[in-house]
Design a protein around this motif. Sequence first.
Motif, PDB file in Angstrom:
ATOM      1  N   THR A 260       0.803  -1.040   0.132  1.00  0.00           N
ATOM      2  CA  THR A 260      -0.026   0.103   0.005  1.00  0.00           C
ATOM      3  C   THR A 260       0.873   1.234  -0.103  1.00  0.00           C
ATOM      4  O   THR A 260       0.579   1.972  -0.652  1.00  0.00           O
ATOM      5  N   LEU A 261       1.825   1.406   0.758  1.00  0.00           N
ATOM      6  CA  LEU A 261       2.740   2.488   1.004  1.00  0.00           C
ATOM      7  C   LEU A 261       3.534   2.453  -0.513  1.00  0.00           C
ATOM      8  O   LEU A 261       3.682   3.811  -0.931  1.00  0.00           O
ATOM      9  N   VAL A 262       4.020   1.517  -0.903  1.00  0.00           N
ATOM     10  CA  VAL A 262       4.779   1.682  -2.369  1.00  0.00           C
ATOM     11  C   VAL A 262       3.665   2.201  -3.361  1.00  0.00           C
ATOM     12  O   VAL A 262       4.184   2.770  -4.259  1.00  0.00           O
ATOM     13  N   GLN A 263       2.589   1.370  -3.327  1.00  0.00           N
ATOM     14  CA  GLN A 263       1.468   1.897  -4.410  1.00  0.00           C
ATOM     15  C   GLN A 263       1.279   3.519  -4.402  1.00  0.00           C
ATOM     16  O   GLN A 263       1.029   4.044  -5.324  1.00  0.00           O
ATOM     17  N   ASN A 264       1.498   4.181  -3.077  1.00  0.00           N
ATOM     18  CA  ASN A 264       1.111   5.452  -3.014  1.00  0.00           C
ATOM     19  C   ASN A 264       2.192   6.248  -3.563  1.00  0.00           C
ATOM     20  O   ASN A 264       1.820   7.579  -4.006  1.00  0.00           O
ATOM     21  N   ARG A 265       3.286   5.459  -3.870  1.00  0.00           N
ATOM     22  CA  ARG A 265       4.430   6.351  -4.421  1.00  0.00           C
ATOM     23  C   ARG A 265       4.369   6.069  -6.020  1.00  0.00           C
ATOM     24  O   ARG A 265       5.286   6.418  -6.708  1.00  0.00           O
ATOM     25  N   ARG A 266       3.114   5.546  -6.559  1.00  0.00           N
ATOM     26  CA  ARG A 266       3.064   5.334  -7.919  1.00  0.00           C
ATOM     27  C   ARG A 266       3.898   4.209  -8.563  1.00  0.00           C
ATOM     28  O   ARG A 266       4.491   4.205  -9.621  1.00  0.00           O
ATOM     29  N   ILE A 267       4.262   3.133  -7.714  1.00  0.00           N
ATOM     30  CA  ILE A 267       5.108   2.123  -8.306  1.00  0.00           C
ATOM     31  C   ILE A 267       4.001   0.931  -8.326  1.00  0.00           C
ATOM     32  O   ILE A 267       3.209   0.692  -7.382  1.00  0.00           O
ATOM     33  N   ALA A 268       4.387   0.232  -9.466  1.00  0.00           N
ATOM     34  CA  ALA A 268       3.515  -0.906  -9.627  1.00  0.00           C
ATOM     35  C   ALA A 268       3.571  -2.031  -8.808  1.00  0.00           C
ATOM     36  O   ALA A 268       4.657  -2.451  -7.994  1.00  0.00           O
ATOM     37  N   VAL A 269       2.407  -2.533  -8.282  1.00  0.00           N
ATOM     38  CA  VAL A 269       2.278  -3.615  -7.397  1.00  0.00           C
ATOM     39  C   VAL A 269       1.213  -4.355  -7.901  1.00  0.00           C
ATOM     40  O   VAL A 269       0.116  -3.979  -8.401  1.00  0.00           O
ATOM     41  N   PRO A 270       1.366  -5.816  -7.751  1.00  0.00           N
ATOM     42  CA  PRO A 270       0.043  -6.592  -8.212  1.00  0.00           C
ATOM     43  C   PRO A 270      -1.235  -6.306  -7.125  1.00  0.00           C
ATOM     44  O   PRO A 270      -1.066  -5.846  -6.122  1.00  0.00           O
ATOM     45  N   ALA A 271      -2.350  -6.548  -7.758  1.00  0.00           N
ATOM     46  CA  ALA A 271      -3.571  -6.305  -7.095  1.00  0.00           C
ATOM     47  C   ALA A 271      -3.386  -7.455  -5.933  1.00  0.00           C
ATOM     48  O   ALA A 271      -2.968  -8.582  -6.128  1.00  0.00           O
ATOM     49  N   PHE A 272      -3.924  -7.155  -4.770  1.00  0.00           N
ATOM     50  CA  PHE A 272      -3.842  -8.167  -3.693  1.00  0.00           C
ATOM     51  C   PHE A 272      -5.298  -7.969  -2.755  1.00  0.00           C
ATOM     52  O   PHE A 272      -5.928  -7.121  -2.667  1.00  0.00           O
ATOM     53  N   GLY A 273      -5.391  -9.097  -1.807  1.00  0.00           N
ATOM     54  CA  GLY A 273      -6.543  -9.157  -0.992  1.00  0.00           C
ATOM     55  C   GLY A 273      -5.918  -9.947   0.151  1.00  0.00           C
ATOM     56  O   GLY A 273      -5.157 -10.659   0.076  1.00  0.00           O
ATOM     57  N   VAL A 274      -6.266  -9.440   1.431  1.00  0.00           N
ATOM     58  CA  VAL A 274      -5.943 -10.195   2.536  1.00  0.00           C
ATOM     59  C   VAL A 274      -7.172 -10.739   3.198  1.00  0.00           C
ATOM     60  O   VAL A 274      -8.341 -10.433   3.397  1.00  0.00           O
ATOM     61  N   PHE A 275      -6.785 -11.872   3.610  1.00  0.00           N
ATOM     62  CA  PHE A 275      -7.608 -13.117   4.277  1.00  0.00           C
ATOM     63  C   PHE A 275      -7.516 -13.228   5.876  1.00  0.00           C
ATOM     64  O   PHE A 275      -6.258 -14.251   5.896  1.00  0.00           O
ATOM     65  N   PRO A 276      -7.932 -12.514   6.631  1.00  0.00           N
ATOM     66  CA  PRO A 276      -7.663 -13.033   8.195  1.00  0.00           C
ATOM     67  C   PRO A 276      -7.986 -14.064   8.795  1.00  0.00           C
ATOM     68  O   PRO A 276      -8.867 -14.862   8.025  1.00  0.00           O
ATOM     69  N   MET A 277      -7.347 -14.586   9.652  1.00  0.00           N
ATOM     70  CA  MET A 277      -7.697 -15.735  10.530  1.00  0.00           C
ATOM     71  C   MET A 277      -9.211 -15.837  10.846  1.00  0.00           C
ATOM     72  O   MET A 277      -9.681 -14.755  11.220  1.00  0.00           O
ATOM     73  N   HIS A 278      -9.864 -17.007  10.857  1.00  0.00           N
ATOM     74  CA  HIS A 278     -11.080 -17.243  11.371  1.00  0.00           C
ATOM     75  C   HIS A 278     -12.296 -16.357  10.596  1.00  0.00           C
ATOM     76  O   HIS A 278     -13.295 -16.016  11.187  1.00  0.00           O
ATOM     77  N   ARG A 279     -12.136 -15.992   9.369  1.00  0.00           N
ATOM     78  CA  ARG A 279     -12.896 -15.286   8.368  1.00  0.00           C
ATOM     79  C   ARG A 279     -13.325 -16.314   7.258  1.00  0.00           C
ATOM     80  O   ARG A 279     -12.384 -16.736   6.830  1.00  0.00           O
ATOM     81  N   LYS A 280     -14.432 -15.928   6.797  1.00  0.00           N
ATOM     82  CA  LYS A 280     -14.883 -16.603   5.670  1.00  0.00           C
ATOM     83  C   LYS A 280     -14.359 -16.015   4.356  1.00  0.00           C
ATOM     84  O   LYS A 280     -13.893 -15.044   4.389  1.00  0.00           O
ATOM     85  N   VAL A 281     -13.382 -16.928   3.611  1.00  0.00           N
ATOM     86  CA  VAL A 281     -12.923 -16.657   2.468  1.00  0.00           C
ATOM     87  C   VAL A 281     -13.784 -16.274   1.203  1.00  0.00           C
ATOM     88  O   VAL A 281     -14.388 -17.024   0.774  1.00  0.00           O
ATOM     89  N   LYS A 282     -13.801 -15.011   0.815  1.00  0.00           N
ATOM     90  CA  LYS A 282     -14.603 -14.430  -0.307  1.00  0.00           C
ATOM     91  C   LYS A 282     -13.789 -13.527  -0.972  1.00  0.00           C
ATOM     92  O   LYS A 282     -13.251 -12.555  -0.822  1.00  0.00           O
ATOM     93  N   ARG A 283     -13.500 -14.107  -2.465  1.00  0.00           N
ATOM     94  CA  ARG A 283     -12.474 -13.300  -3.253  1.00  0.00           C
ATOM     95  C   ARG A 283     -13.096 -12.056  -3.657  1.00  0.00           C
ATOM     96  O   ARG A 283     -14.327 -11.848  -4.304  1.00  0.00           O
ATOM     97  N   PRO A 284     -12.557 -10.865  -3.634  1.00  0.00           N
ATOM     98  CA  PRO A 284     -13.156  -9.555  -4.180  1.00  0.00           C
ATOM     99  C   PRO A 284     -13.423  -9.705  -5.467  1.00  0.00           C
ATOM    100  O   PRO A 284     -12.582 -10.217  -6.270  1.00  0.00           O
ATOM    101  N   ALA A 285     -14.404  -8.985  -5.998  1.00  0.00           N
ATOM    102  CA  ALA A 285     -14.575  -9.120  -7.494  1.00  0.00           C
ATOM    103  C   ALA A 285     -13.390  -8.370  -8.184  1.00  0.00           C
ATOM    104  O   ALA A 285     -12.962  -8.866  -9.404  1.00  0.00           O
ATOM    105  N   ARG A 286     -12.539  -7.554  -7.695  1.00  0.00           N
ATOM    106  CA  ARG A 286     -11.593  -6.770  -8.393  1.00  0.00           C
ATOM    107  C   ARG A 286     -10.305  -7.573  -8.675  1.00  0.00           C
ATOM    108  O   ARG A 286      -9.424  -7.344  -9.285  1.00  0.00           O
ATOM    109  N   LEU A 287     -10.230  -8.882  -7.712  1.00  0.00           N
ATOM    110  CA  LEU A 287      -9.124  -9.639  -7.934  1.00  0.00           C
ATOM    111  C   LEU A 287      -9.357 -10.746  -8.374  1.00  0.00           C
ATOM    112  O   LEU A 287      -9.936 -12.046  -8.539  1.00  0.00           O
ATOM    113  N   ALA A 288      -8.737 -10.702  -9.711  1.00  0.00           N
ATOM    114  CA  ALA A 288      -8.922 -11.590 -10.896  1.00  0.00           C
ATOM    115  C   ALA A 288      -7.974 -12.822 -10.756  1.00  0.00           C
ATOM    116  O   ALA A 288      -6.825 -12.793 -10.346  1.00  0.00           O
TER     117      ALA A 288
END
Length: 344
Positions: A119-147
């Motif tokens: 997130t910090l690096v992306q704010n400097r306009r450096i390319a990073v892969p799209a990503f999503g975080v899946f915390p412990m003990h939470r249902k896994v649901k892929r965000p639509a933006r994450l192909a």
Amino acid sequence: MRRLRVLVLMHPDCVPPDSTDGYSAQEINLWKTEFDVVSTLRAAGHDVRPLAVQEEIRPIRDEVDNFKPHVVYTLLEEFHYTTTFDQHIASLLELMRIPYTGCNPRGLILARGKDLSKTLVQNRRIAVPAFGVFPMHRKVKRPARLALPLIVKSLSEDGSNGISQASIVDTDEKLGERVAFVHERLQTAAIAEQYIEGRELYVGVLGNNRLRALPVWELKFGTLGGLGARQIATEKAKHDTDYQERVGIVDGPADDLAPDVTARIQRTAKRIYRTLGLDGYARIDFRLSADGTPYFIEANPNPEIAQSQEFAKAALHDGIDYPSLLHRILALGISRAKAGASVG
């Protein structure tokens, strides 16, 4: 450099013998960094004392009081069996006003969380892969933006811990299975990133304020692609010496990159280093896509510094031999302490 008293902190399992004679390559692989640092600094004339630490800070305080080191070389990647506690040892040494090598606590924290660093690096306009975080003990649901396809990793572990060919998933069902694997085996949150088909590149950076980017280095996967496997730095590819030899996995300079691409990647590595508040030495990892975009994957403060590893080999390629590299790292730790405080 003048003769120094150097206290070297390391994991109890990694205390090296006096010689490598009689040990297999796989056995040496466990403590090669510790052996190389201790033996090289001793050969240079320094008074070097290894110290195994894991659960108690008192041994560190006692050795500092008794040995009175000029500098502490920290090779710890965890403390109290927790990787995220390495920054606490750096904090302890700062509170004790003892010079130490490697990165300051703030940089260790910012680099450790793959989501925060991206997130910090992306704010400097450096390319990073799209990503999503899946915390412990939470249902896994892929965000639509994450192909799909995605690569699933621990959010905080490094060294390719837990990464295998099964880490790349192309269905939501496989995503859920791999996230569960990370949660159960590594006991951390998981991060799923856009999988970037391309080359695995590393850039070592040395320095506190004035930075030096080492030559762009590449992990080359030998026959792995021909076997139908994805060319990624799995735990096996990074640490299994027999497998590396069998498949032909090697690392070396990325010689065929155009000069302007090389310069761009090195500049980007230094920008990332500064963005994350790193100092001492670190390795910045990229995936270079087919269209020439270097995607930031992660930052590794205090990377493996064994003579056979990427950082030291890139330094040698740039004219810095191994003893000189270790002396520069010691000098950076000492000069930071003289400056008065850690970055930030």
